[in-house]
Design a protein around this motif. Structure first.
Motif, PDB file in Angstrom:
ATOM      1  N   ASP A  47       0.811  -1.221   0.000  1.00  0.00           N
ATOM      2  CA  ASP A  47       0.000   0.000   0.000  1.00  0.00           C
ATOM      3  C   ASP A  47       0.845   1.273   0.000  1.00  0.00           C
ATOM      4  N   ASP A  52      -1.393   6.283  -7.003  1.00  0.00           N
ATOM      5  CA  ASP A  52      -2.709   6.890  -7.190  1.00  0.00           C
ATOM      6  C   ASP A  52      -3.670   6.284  -6.166  1.00  0.00           C
ATOM      7  N   PRO A  53      -3.949   7.013  -5.079  1.00  0.00           N
ATOM      8  CA  PRO A  53      -4.797   6.458  -4.024  1.00  0.00           C
ATOM      9  C   PRO A  53      -6.220   6.132  -4.468  1.00  0.00           C
ATOM     10  N   HIS A  54      -6.697   6.763  -5.533  1.00  0.00           N
ATOM     11  CA  HIS A  54      -8.063   6.490  -6.001  1.00  0.00           C
ATOM     12  C   HIS A  54      -8.168   5.130  -6.691  1.00  0.00           C
ATOM     13  N   SER A  55      -7.137   4.779  -7.462  1.00  0.00           N
ATOM     14  CA  SER A  55      -7.180   3.510  -8.200  1.00  0.00           C
ATOM     15  C   SER A  55      -6.395   2.397  -7.501  1.00  0.00           C
ATOM     16  N   GLY A  56      -5.478   2.766  -6.596  1.00  0.00           N
ATOM     17  CA  GLY A  56      -4.642   1.770  -5.933  1.00  0.00           C
ATOM     18  C   GLY A  56      -3.485   1.282  -6.782  1.00  0.00           C
TER      19      GLY A  56
END
Length: 148
Positions: A47, A52-56
């Motif tokens: 993690d 891109d925290p929105h898509s991982g």
């Protein structure tokens, strides 16, 4: 590898080299195959490496670091290389985002060597290995072995 019996020993030495590199250790890199100018290096999804925290999706710089390390390992495993190496040039083409949560694996081949430069090509995949995440071509130094 010049001798099949050297296989596990050479991989162990290469893995020790990788774990001595702070960034490779932080990325959890592992040598899966090594020999005759070919290397396979993998790393787990994490993690804290997401770009891109929105898509991982994992950051492209992580893919770049994996490919660079794998290419260097391929050069060092070539039978005619008896010294260290450094990256001169590495061109990476990103083909798609790596799937979140999946292990990345890079396979590199040192396909041509001159007196001072090794040429390498590599492909990175995730667990959906039919579709590459990225491909690379690179040039790496071959330093003259030190005597004495």
């Amino acid at each position: 590898m010049t001798d099949a019996t050297d296989g596990p020993v050479k991989i162990d030495r290469a893995q020790q080299f990788i774990t001595a590199l702070p960034y490779a250790r932080a990325l959890g890199m592992r040598i899966d195959e090594l020999g005759e100018g070919v290397a396979v290096v993998s790393m787990p999804f994490a993690d804290h490496l997401v770009g891109d925290p929105h898509s991982g999706v994992i950051h492209g710089g992580v893919v770049s670091a994996l490919m660079d390390t794998c290419c260097g390992a391929a050069v060092l495993s070539h039978p005619s290389v008896r010294s260290s190496t450094a990256t001169l040039d590495l061109r990476i083409d990103y083909m798609r985002a790596a799937k979140p949560g999946q292990r990345l694996s890079a396979r590199a081949e040192c396909y041509h060597i001159t007196r001072s430069v090794a040429f390498v090509r590599a492909v990175t995949t995730d667990e959906d290995s039919e579709n590459p995440v990225a491909s690379a071509t690179g040039a790496f130094t071959i330093e003259a072995p030190r005597h004495g």
